[in-house]
Scaffold this active site. Structure first.
Site, PDB file in Angstrom:
ATOM      1  N   LYS A 251       0.927  -1.085   0.052  1.00 54.32           N
ATOM      2  CA  LYS A 251       0.165   0.144   0.021  1.00 54.32           C
ATOM      3  C   LYS A 251       0.851   1.200   0.094  1.00 54.32           C
ATOM      4  O   LYS A 251       0.596   2.065  -0.707  1.00 54.32           O
ATOM      5  CB  LYS A 251      -0.872  -0.001   1.072  1.00 54.32           C
ATOM      6  CG  LYS A 251      -2.336  -0.992   1.177  1.00 54.32           C
ATOM      7  CD  LYS A 251      -2.904  -1.067   2.285  1.00 54.32           C
ATOM      8  CE  LYS A 251      -4.068  -2.245   2.041  1.00 54.32           C
ATOM      9  NZ  LYS A 251      -4.556  -2.903   3.112  1.00 54.32           N
TER      10      LYS A 251
ATOM     11  N   GLN B  10      -5.368  -1.609   9.540  1.00 53.17           N
ATOM     12  CA  GLN B  10      -5.154  -2.916   9.018  1.00 53.17           C
ATOM     13  C   GLN B  10      -5.655  -3.954   9.764  1.00 53.17           C
ATOM     14  O   GLN B  10      -5.384  -4.025  10.930  1.00 53.17           O
ATOM     15  CB  GLN B  10      -3.580  -3.132   8.743  1.00 53.17           C
ATOM     16  CG  GLN B  10      -3.383  -4.459   8.174  1.00 53.17           C
ATOM     17  CD  GLN B  10      -3.872  -4.439   6.673  1.00 53.17           C
ATOM     18  OE1 GLN B  10      -3.660  -3.675   5.653  1.00 53.17           O
ATOM     19  NE2 GLN B  10      -4.558  -5.638   6.227  1.00 53.17           N
TER      20      GLN B  10
ATOM     21  N   ASP C 270     -11.677   2.623   3.742  1.00 52.91           N
ATOM     22  CA  ASP C 270     -11.923   1.500   3.778  1.00 52.91           C
ATOM     23  C   ASP C 270     -13.420   1.162   3.709  1.00 52.91           C
ATOM     24  O   ASP C 270     -14.072  -0.029   3.199  1.00 52.91           O
ATOM     25  CB  ASP C 270     -11.680   0.303   4.969  1.00 52.91           C
ATOM     26  CG  ASP C 270     -10.309  -0.664   4.592  1.00 52.91           C
ATOM     27  OD1 ASP C 270     -10.161  -0.766   3.609  1.00 52.91           O
ATOM     28  OD2 ASP C 270      -9.411  -0.904   5.528  1.00 52.91           O
TER      29      ASP C 270
END
Ligand code: NDP
Length: 299
Positions: free
Chosen positions: A54, A98, A121
């Site tokens: 990422k 995460q 997200d």
């Protein structure tokens, strides 16, 4: 019939190029640099690889990348205070925590602490509600990537029968909402679905998000259907003892002989997920600054 292969790797490169173009324009026209903060708690090896990728792709797109690596024993309170700090930071437009978080952490509380406008997200309860009611939201990256590929392949999806196998909060449910938003007739199947094979055979668009290697055989696929295989499963390599191999939830060999189009694993949905994370960060930056939605990057 031999299916057209929907090349997610190539399409993700196209999306990243669009992102880079938007980023360059934001810099030159508005002196803005979209910034993505990634929070990693602990040392889960798979998570470390994701976070590294990422960071790399964020930088390659010309965006600012902020990595926060916290010790596995970091308290809930300290994680929440980092989220608060990132929420208040004007250089941070997207925040990703995460998952999975260590067992002592209440993941829902952490995710719901992220400002919904920075929740790239799309897991914050506000974004889930906005998507569910057909309003502008941040859309989870994997289903967004699937939708982009479907739109690119089909144009209009209106009136098509879509079956989503899997009802998770991160893939199945948001995927179904997005397809409903495209005016598909949507069925969500799961582990208790009766006659799953028959349900799948009715699909013009079949999305498999189950996590069971090669579970969907070709004879569950309607001839000419479009098959999106979200699954990522590592199995022992059939020809190389001691090695492993990645396969999807769909039996590619038999399904690709029947489907009209299909995503491979690897090289299908996977590469689209990070590309959509970058896209969402650009979207968040534009929205935060009252600029128009970036073309080609949203649901
Ligand atoms: P979850 O485990 O959260 O959900 C799996 C879903 O599949 C559940 O709804 C479950 O039903 C359903 N299911 C399980 N067994 C069966 C069965 N025999 N028949 C029908 N349905 C079944 O998984 P995720 O949604 O998180 O992920 C799904 C797959 O997608 C995984 O392989 C994962 O690795 C992959 N993935 C890939 C990503 C990418 O970037 N390419 C990103 C995210 C996930 P029930 O609810 O009844 O238990």
């Amino acid at each position: 019939m031999t299916a057209t292969i929907i090349d997610g790797k190539a399409f993700a490169a196209t999306v990243r190029a669009r992102v880079a173009t938007h980023v360059a324009a934001l810099k030159s026209d508005h002196d803005l640099t979209p910034g993505l903060a990634v929070v990693l708690v602990g040392e889960d090896p798979a998570s470390q690889v994701y976070v590294r990728n990422k960071g790399k792709q964020t930088a390659e797109a010309g965006m600012a990348s902020f990595e926060h690596k916290l010790d596995v024993a970091t308290s809930q309170k300290d994680i929440l205070s980092l989220v608060d700090q990132l929420n208040a930071d004007p250089e941070v437009h997207g925040i990703l925590v995460q998952l999975p978080l260590p067992d002592h952490v209440d993941s829902a509380e952490v995710i719901n602490r992220i400002s919904p406008a920075k929740d790239v997200d799309g897991f914050h309860i506000s974004n889930v509600g906005l998507l569910g009611t057909g309003q502008k939201s941040m859309v989870p990256c994997t289903p967004l990537g699937c939708l982009m590929m479907l739109r690119d392949h089909h144009g209009s999806l209106s009136g098509l029968n879509a079956v989503v196998v899997g009802r998770s909060n991160i893939v199945g449910k948001p995927m179904a909402q997005l397809l409903l938003g495209e005016s598909c007739t949507v069925t969500i199947a799961h582990s208790r679905t009766k006659d799953l094979a028959d349900v799948c055979r009715g699909a013009d668009i079949l999305v498999a998000a189950v996590g069971r290697p090669e579970m969907v055989p070709g004879d569950w696929v309607k001839p000419g259907a479009t098959v999106i295989d979200v699954g990522v499963n590592r199995i022992p390599h059939p020809e190389k003892p001691g090695k492993t191999k990645l396969v999807g939830d769909v039996d590619f060999a038999s399904a690709s002989a029947v489907a009209g189009a299909i995503t491979p694993v690897p090289g299908g949905v996977g590469p689209m997920t990070i590309a959509c994370l970058l896209a969402n960060t650009v979207t968040a930056c534009c929205r935060a600054n009252g600029l128009p939605e970036p073309e080609g990057l949203t649901a």
